[in-house]
Design a protein around this motif. Structure first.
Motif, mmCIF file in Angstrom:
data_model
loop_
_atom_site.group_PDB
_atom_site.id
_atom_site.type_symbol
_atom_site.label_atom_id
_atom_site.label_comp_id
_atom_site.label_asym_id
_atom_site.label_seq_id
_atom_site.Cartn_x
_atom_site.Cartn_y
_atom_site.Cartn_z
ATOM 1 N N SER A 1 12.436 13.306 -13.887
ATOM 2 C CA SER A 1 12.818 12.013 -13.326
ATOM 3 C C SER A 1 11.951 11.657 -12.135
ATOM 4 C CB SER A 1 14.286 12.025 -12.897
ATOM 5 O OG SER A 1 15.108 12.208 -14.011
ATOM 6 N N ALA A 2 11.668 12.642 -11.270
ATOM 7 C CA ALA A 2 10.860 12.384 -10.083
ATOM 8 C C ALA A 2 9.428 12.041 -10.473
ATOM 9 C CB ALA A 2 10.887 13.590 -9.158
ATOM 10 N N GLN A 3 8.896 12.712 -11.488
ATOM 11 C CA GLN A 3 7.528 12.472 -11.901
ATOM 12 C C GLN A 3 7.387 11.166 -12.670
ATOM 13 O OE1 GLN A 3 6.585 15.896 -14.207
ATOM 14 N NE2 GLN A 3 6.332 17.227 -12.431
ATOM 15 N N ALA A 4 8.422 10.745 -13.334
ATOM 16 C CA ALA A 4 8.333 9.600 -14.217
ATOM 17 C C ALA A 4 8.781 8.308 -13.549
ATOM 18 C CB ALA A 4 9.158 9.862 -15.469
ATOM 19 N N ALA A 5 8.711 8.234 -12.219
ATOM 20 C CA ALA A 5 9.100 7.015 -11.526
ATOM 21 C C ALA A 5 8.197 5.880 -11.995
ATOM 22 C CB ALA A 5 8.982 7.204 -10.023
ATOM 23 N N THR A 6 8.802 4.790 -12.355
ATOM 24 C CA THR A 6 8.070 3.653 -12.901
ATOM 25 C C THR A 6 7.956 2.555 -11.859
ATOM 26 O OG1 THR A 6 8.906 4.174 -15.098
ATOM 27 C CG2 THR A 6 8.048 1.961 -14.762
ATOM 28 N N MET A 7 6.756 2.006 -11.737
ATOM 29 C CA MET A 7 6.516 0.891 -10.826
ATOM 30 C C MET A 7 7.141 -0.361 -11.432
ATOM 31 S SD MET A 7 5.199 -0.260 -8.021
ATOM 32 C CE MET A 7 4.037 0.958 -7.457
ATOM 33 N N THR A 8 7.736 -1.180 -10.573
ATOM 34 C CA THR A 8 8.316 -2.450 -10.997
ATOM 35 C C THR A 8 7.874 -3.560 -10.061
ATOM 36 O OG1 THR A 8 10.291 -2.192 -9.619
ATOM 37 C CG2 THR A 8 10.387 -1.247 -11.862
ATOM 38 N N ASP A 9 7.995 -4.796 -10.530
ATOM 39 C CA ASP A 9 7.703 -5.943 -9.664
ATOM 40 C C ASP A 9 8.604 -5.921 -8.432
ATOM 41 O OD1 ASP A 9 5.843 -6.707 -11.535
ATOM 42 O OD2 ASP A 9 6.800 -8.617 -12.028
ATOM 43 N N SER A 10 9.829 -5.477 -8.603
ATOM 44 C CA SER A 10 10.774 -5.407 -7.494
ATOM 45 C C SER A 10 10.287 -4.441 -6.416
ATOM 46 C CB SER A 10 12.147 -4.969 -8.013
ATOM 47 O OG SER A 10 13.053 -4.821 -6.954
ATOM 48 N N LEU A 11 9.741 -3.292 -6.815
ATOM 49 C CA LEU A 11 9.197 -2.346 -5.835
ATOM 50 C C LEU A 11 8.015 -2.958 -5.085
ATOM 51 C CD1 LEU A 11 9.310 1.082 -7.729
ATOM 52 C CD2 LEU A 11 10.742 0.346 -5.811
ATOM 53 N N VAL A 12 7.208 -3.737 -5.788
ATOM 54 C CA VAL A 12 6.068 -4.406 -5.151
ATOM 55 C C VAL A 12 6.570 -5.415 -4.120
ATOM 56 C CG1 VAL A 12 4.066 -5.908 -5.516
ATOM 57 C CG2 VAL A 12 4.562 -4.044 -7.145
ATOM 58 N N GLN A 13 7.585 -6.192 -4.477
ATOM 59 C CA GLN A 13 8.139 -7.170 -3.530
ATOM 60 C C GLN A 13 8.813 -6.469 -2.341
ATOM 61 O OE1 GLN A 13 7.245 -10.227 -3.597
ATOM 62 N NE2 GLN A 13 6.298 -10.058 -5.599
ATOM 63 N N ASN A 14 9.472 -5.344 -2.602
ATOM 64 C CA ASN A 14 10.069 -4.565 -1.503
ATOM 65 C C ASN A 14 8.991 -4.054 -0.561
ATOM 66 O OD1 ASN A 14 12.569 -4.963 -2.652
ATOM 67 N ND2 ASN A 14 12.731 -2.895 -3.492
ATOM 68 N N TYR A 15 7.860 -3.622 -1.120
ATOM 69 C CA TYR A 15 6.722 -3.182 -0.303
ATOM 70 C C TYR A 15 6.268 -4.328 0.602
ATOM 71 C CZ TYR A 15 1.864 -2.421 0.939
ATOM 72 O OH TYR A 15 0.685 -2.344 1.641
ATOM 73 N N SER A 16 6.120 -5.508 0.021
ATOM 74 C CA SER A 16 5.674 -6.679 0.778
ATOM 75 C C SER A 16 6.608 -6.971 1.952
ATOM 76 C CB SER A 16 5.602 -7.893 -0.154
ATOM 77 O OG SER A 16 5.298 -9.064 0.558
ATOM 78 N N SER A 17 7.898 -6.978 1.692
ATOM 79 C CA SER A 17 8.884 -7.245 2.752
ATOM 80 C C SER A 17 8.860 -6.166 3.820
ATOM 81 C CB SER A 17 10.296 -7.327 2.162
ATOM 82 O OG SER A 17 10.388 -8.403 1.282
ATOM 83 N N ALA A 18 8.768 -4.912 3.389
ATOM 84 C CA ALA A 18 8.761 -3.795 4.345
ATOM 85 C C ALA A 18 7.506 -3.820 5.207
ATOM 86 C CB ALA A 18 8.878 -2.468 3.600
ATOM 87 N N MET A 19 6.350 -4.142 4.599
ATOM 88 C CA MET A 19 5.103 -4.193 5.368
ATOM 89 C C MET A 19 5.150 -5.333 6.380
ATOM 90 S SD MET A 19 2.236 -2.781 6.069
ATOM 91 C CE MET A 19 1.507 -1.796 4.783
ATOM 92 N N LYS A 20 5.664 -6.482 5.977
ATOM 93 C CA LYS A 20 5.776 -7.616 6.903
ATOM 94 C C LYS A 20 6.669 -7.246 8.083
ATOM 95 C CE LYS A 20 7.124 -12.441 7.276
ATOM 96 N NZ LYS A 20 7.547 -13.650 6.582
ATOM 97 N N SER A 21 7.795 -6.655 7.802
ATOM 98 C CA SER A 21 8.729 -6.259 8.858
ATOM 99 C C SER A 21 8.110 -5.217 9.789
ATOM 100 C CB SER A 21 10.008 -5.709 8.226
ATOM 101 O OG SER A 21 10.880 -5.206 9.204
ATOM 102 N N ALA A 22 7.478 -4.205 9.209
ATOM 103 C CA ALA A 22 6.877 -3.133 10.012
ATOM 104 C C ALA A 22 5.751 -3.667 10.894
ATOM 105 C CB ALA A 22 6.360 -2.022 9.107
#
Length: 164
Positions: free
Chosen positions: A32-53
């Protein structure tokens, strides 16, 4: 003797089953840990987190959003440089320390996800005041994000910087 052998065999069987069950559970978590799948939602979460940071000048949070293996290539007016994670964070921290009224905006489009990674076009606008002058950097990048600890983090960026 027969009773003792049966108890011993039974106990061994129970222990073996427990070890096999634990191994199965452990391998399930590993898969499960190795098979983490990238999603559009994770990309948008990255964007929000980077802006906030960035807007809060939180270097530790930015560091969590950048892979330890990151490579960031920057080009401006025909000159290029490549930064690893540490060099990128030092450059960011130095810039924050020398300016005031820092603001960061990010937009992400053209997201293509495959397995554990996403490629996307990213435009960032950084603005601040230095020596009484308003300065603005617009950076257009093609980035690769990867999944780490269940979140998207920056792995690669090829960027063109424009100073307004």
């Amino acid at each position: 003797m027969k009773k003792l052998w049966e108890k011993g065999l039974f106990a061994l069987l129970i222990k073996s089953t427990s070890i096999v069950a634990l191994a199965a559970v452990a391998s399930t978590f590993a898969i499960s840990a190795q098979a983490a799948t990238m999603t559009d939602s994770l990309v948008q979460n990255y964007s929000s987190a980077m802006k906030s940071a960035a807007n809060s000048k939180n270097i530790n949070q930015v560091a969590r959003l950048v892979s330890d293996d990151a490579l960031i290539s920057l080009s401006r007016k025909g000159k290029s440089t490549s930064l690893d994670k540490d060099a990128y964070l030092k450059l960011l921290q130095t810039g924050w320390n020398q300016t005031s009224n820092y603001r960061y905006e990010i937009s992400i489009n053209n997201i293509v996800t495959t397995g554990e990674q996403a490629k996307a076009n990213v435009t960032t606008t950084e603005s601040w005041v230095k020596d009484g002058q308003d300065v603005s950097f617009v950076t257009n990048s093609r980035v690769t994000l990867t999944v780490a600890t269940g979140n998207a983090v920056l792995l690669r960026a090829v960027s063109q910087v424009t100073i307004d």
